[in-house]
Design an enzyme around this catalytic site. Structure first.
Site, PDB file in Angstrom:
ATOM      1  N   ASN A  81      62.362  18.490 -17.563  1.00  8.75           N
ATOM      2  CA  ASN A  81      61.287  17.570 -18.112  1.00  8.75           C
ATOM      3  C   ASN A  81      61.375  18.169 -19.869  1.00  8.75           C
ATOM      4  O   ASN A  81      60.896  19.229 -19.820  1.00  8.75           O
ATOM      5  CB  ASN A  81      59.902  17.872 -17.514  1.00  8.75           C
ATOM      6  CG  ASN A  81      58.884  17.483 -18.240  1.00  8.75           C
ATOM      7  OD1 ASN A  81      59.217  16.475 -19.467  1.00  8.75           O
ATOM      8  ND2 ASN A  81      57.649  17.803 -18.095  1.00  8.75           N
ATOM      9  N   TRP A  82      61.926  17.554 -20.482  1.00  4.48           N
ATOM     10  CA  TRP A  82      61.956  17.992 -21.887  1.00  4.48           C
ATOM     11  C   TRP A  82      60.868  18.010 -22.671  1.00  4.48           C
ATOM     12  O   TRP A  82      60.983  18.423 -23.948  1.00  4.48           O
ATOM     13  CB  TRP A  82      63.447  17.478 -22.543  1.00  4.48           C
ATOM     14  CG  TRP A  82      64.769  17.651 -22.191  1.00  4.48           C
ATOM     15  CD1 TRP A  82      64.839  18.437 -20.999  1.00  4.48           C
ATOM     16  CD2 TRP A  82      66.034  17.551 -22.869  1.00  4.48           C
ATOM     17  NE1 TRP A  82      66.398  18.834 -21.149  1.00  4.48           N
ATOM     18  CE2 TRP A  82      67.058  18.157 -22.180  1.00  4.48           C
ATOM     19  CE3 TRP A  82      66.081  16.721 -24.160  1.00  4.48           C
ATOM     20  CZ2 TRP A  82      68.298  17.878 -22.650  1.00  4.48           C
ATOM     21  CZ3 TRP A  82      67.422  16.614 -24.546  1.00  4.48           C
ATOM     22  CH2 TRP A  82      68.515  17.251 -23.680  1.00  4.48           C
ATOM     23  N   LYS A  83      59.821  17.190 -22.240  1.00  4.25           N
ATOM     24  CA  LYS A  83      58.588  17.058 -23.066  1.00  4.25           C
ATOM     25  C   LYS A  83      59.001  16.572 -24.300  1.00  4.25           C
ATOM     26  O   LYS A  83      59.859  15.949 -24.394  1.00  4.25           O
ATOM     27  CB  LYS A  83      57.855  18.207 -23.232  1.00  4.25           C
ATOM     28  CG  LYS A  83      57.697  18.896 -21.510  1.00  4.25           C
ATOM     29  CD  LYS A  83      56.690  20.122 -21.427  1.00  4.25           C
ATOM     30  CE  LYS A  83      56.627  20.634 -19.886  1.00  4.25           C
ATOM     31  NZ  LYS A  83      55.677  21.537 -19.641  1.00  4.25           N
ATOM     32  N   HIS A 136      51.702  13.903 -14.913  1.00  4.21           N
ATOM     33  CA  HIS A 136      52.006  15.279 -15.456  1.00  4.21           C
ATOM     34  C   HIS A 136      50.639  15.755 -16.002  1.00  4.21           C
ATOM     35  O   HIS A 136      50.020  15.122 -16.582  1.00  4.21           O
ATOM     36  CB  HIS A 136      53.085  15.241 -16.489  1.00  4.21           C
ATOM     37  CG  HIS A 136      53.451  16.701 -16.601  1.00  4.21           C
ATOM     38  ND1 HIS A 136      52.750  17.610 -17.569  1.00  4.21           N
ATOM     39  CD2 HIS A 136      54.462  17.422 -16.343  1.00  4.21           C
ATOM     40  CE1 HIS A 136      53.384  18.727 -17.704  1.00  4.21           C
ATOM     41  NE2 HIS A 136      54.342  18.773 -16.866  1.00  4.21           N
ATOM     42  N   GLU A 147      49.841  17.589 -18.400  1.00  2.10           N
ATOM     43  CA  GLU A 147      49.802  17.314 -19.874  1.00  2.10           C
ATOM     44  C   GLU A 147      49.350  16.027 -20.345  1.00  2.10           C
ATOM     45  O   GLU A 147      48.597  15.936 -21.292  1.00  2.10           O
ATOM     46  CB  GLU A 147      50.974  17.785 -20.432  1.00  2.10           C
ATOM     47  CG  GLU A 147      51.367  19.321 -20.622  1.00  2.10           C
ATOM     48  CD  GLU A 147      52.704  19.627 -20.708  1.00  2.10           C
ATOM     49  OE1 GLU A 147      53.461  18.971 -20.845  1.00  2.10           O
ATOM     50  OE2 GLU A 147      52.976  21.025 -20.295  1.00  2.10           O
ATOM     51  N   GLU A 183      52.486  21.240  -9.450  1.00  2.18           N
ATOM     52  CA  GLU A 183      52.711  21.912 -10.757  1.00  2.18           C
ATOM     53  C   GLU A 183      51.356  22.614 -10.892  1.00  2.18           C
ATOM     54  O   GLU A 183      50.567  21.945 -11.693  1.00  2.18           O
ATOM     55  CB  GLU A 183      53.215  21.013 -11.773  1.00  2.18           C
ATOM     56  CG  GLU A 183      54.637  20.426 -11.621  1.00  2.18           C
ATOM     57  CD  GLU A 183      55.183  20.178 -12.879  1.00  2.18           C
ATOM     58  OE1 GLU A 183      56.333  20.633 -13.365  1.00  2.18           O
ATOM     59  OE2 GLU A 183      54.460  19.399 -13.947  1.00  2.18           O
ATOM     60  N   GLY A 205      54.620  26.663 -18.525  1.00  2.00           N
ATOM     61  CA  GLY A 205      54.901  27.322 -19.733  1.00  2.00           C
ATOM     62  C   GLY A 205      54.214  28.641 -19.955  1.00  2.00           C
ATOM     63  O   GLY A 205      54.258  28.930 -21.173  1.00  2.00           O
ATOM     64  N   SER A 242      57.034  27.277 -14.827  1.00  2.00           N
ATOM     65  CA  SER A 242      57.551  28.384 -15.050  1.00  2.00           C
ATOM     66  C   SER A 242      58.799  28.789 -14.033  1.00  2.00           C
ATOM     67  O   SER A 242      59.188  29.877 -13.572  1.00  2.00           O
ATOM     68  CB  SER A 242      56.713  29.441 -15.077  1.00  2.00           C
ATOM     69  OG  SER A 242      55.809  29.364 -16.219  1.00  2.00           O
ATOM     70  N   GLY A 255      60.282  22.614 -16.872  1.00  2.00           N
ATOM     71  CA  GLY A 255      60.145  22.464 -18.376  1.00  2.00           C
ATOM     72  C   GLY A 255      61.282  23.092 -19.246  1.00  2.00           C
ATOM     73  O   GLY A 255      62.272  22.825 -19.498  1.00  2.00           O
ATOM     74  N   GLY A 256      60.623  24.093 -19.961  1.00  2.00           N
ATOM     75  CA  GLY A 256      61.153  25.069 -20.642  1.00  2.00           C
ATOM     76  C   GLY A 256      62.681  25.361 -20.497  1.00  2.00           C
ATOM     77  O   GLY A 256      63.799  25.335 -21.194  1.00  2.00           O
TER      78      GLY A 256
HETATM   79  P1  PGA Z   1      57.653  24.886 -17.499  1.00  2.00           P
HETATM   80  O1  PGA Z   1      57.272  23.126 -17.406  1.00  2.00           O
HETATM   81  O2  PGA Z   1      58.893  25.018 -16.612  1.00  2.00           O
HETATM   82  O3  PGA Z   1      57.998  24.952 -18.907  1.00  2.00           O
HETATM   83  O4  PGA Z   1      56.566  25.928 -17.008  1.00  2.00           O
HETATM   84  C1  PGA Z   1      57.015  22.718 -16.179  1.00  2.00           C
HETATM   85  C2  PGA Z   1      56.576  21.091 -16.500  1.00  2.00           C
HETATM   86  O5  PGA Z   1      55.790  21.116 -16.952  1.00  2.00           O
HETATM   87  O6  PGA Z   1      57.154  20.295 -15.666  1.00  2.00           O
END
Ligand code: PGA
Length: 251
Positions: A12-14, A99, A101, A169, A175, A214, A235-236
């Site tokens: 997930n590149w956000k 998600h 967010e 999640e 993050g 994470s 994500g990251g």
């Molecule tokens: P993260 O994000 O791996 O940067 O913690 C995961 C996500 O939000 O899908």
């Protein structure tokens, strides 16, 4: 990880990535050519602006692409929104819905997430339906109850006859570098599996249950080895091909 379910590692590149970032996909394709990670489905969900280009670039590589959100309507007067059919038309196979967010920044409710998942299924996409508790909810001992409620209300009945994926999640792990213990992930994923089996019968036993929050090269092996963890939403660590490949290899 249960070996009768092919794991999915989805990035997930956000809101990260310009056209130059597509070089990471080229790098990932080269790494995958070594064959080190053939037992695994792979997807990247870039910003919508990169979807069409990435899907062209990834063609034939085994890397699927996905959207990060879709509107619940098929089309219409919704300035700035993107429909599931548009994502499919741009080459998407998956779309993330619900998600945390989106739930936090855009006030998305379980009912809206369920409508978005229905729209995705209608358009032939596989929704990746996200659930997860906040830090306060976990501290209050409410994690299982909150996540169970989200799961029940965020999956539409239309999912009974369609492919879909669930991603657990924990909000406080996203993050932050923090992750639940393996025992906590095991307990949550076992609950989710039981709930899916109760609602969808045999099919409930085959749905990919991803862990996200994470997930990194350093912890992927331990987390992805858990029985009811069938891959990850990353994500990251999905932004750089080397890190993402290390997680794929762990699966
Ligand atoms: P993260 O994000 O791996 O940067 O913690 C995961 C996500 O939000 O899908």
């Amino acid at each position: 990880m249960a070996f009768d379910i092919v794991p999915l590692i989805a990035g997930n590149w956000k809101m990260n990535g310009l056209r130059a970032s597509l070089d990471e996909v080229t790098r990932l394709k080269d790494l995958l050519k070594t064959g080190a990670a053939s037992y695994c489905s792979i997807a990247i969900c870039p910003p919508a602006t990169l979807l069409a280009a990435m899907s062209t670039q990834a063609a034939g590589s085994g890397i699927a692409v996905g959207g990060q959100d879709c509107h619940q309507a098929a089309s219409g007067a919704h300035t700035g929104d993107i429909s599931a059919a548009m994502l499919a038309d741009a080459g998407a196979r998956y779309v993330i819905v619900g998600h945390s967010e989106r739930r936090a920044d855009h006030g998305e409710t379980d009912a809206l997430v369920s409508a978005k998942a229905s729209a995705a299924i209608e358009a032939g996409l596989i929704p990746i339906i996200c659930v997860g508790e906040s830090e306060a909810e976990r501290k209050a001992g409410l994690a299982a109850k909150i996540v169970g409620g989200q799961l029940a209300a965020s999956i539409p009945d239309a999912a009974a006859d369609a492919d879909f994926v669930v991603a657990y999640e924990p909000v406080w792990a996203i993050g932050t570098g923090l992750t639940p213990t393996s025992a906590e992930i095991t307990a949550m994923h076992d609950n989710l599996r039981a709930q899916l089996a109760a609602r969808f019968g045999k099919k409930g036993a085959t749905i990919q249950l991803l862990y996200g929050g994470s997930l990194k090269p350093g912890n992927a092996r331990e987390i992805l080895a858990i029985e009811n963890v069938n891959g990850g939403l990353v994500g990251g660590a999905s932004l750089l091909a080397n890190d993402f490949f290390a997680i794929i290899s762990a699966a």
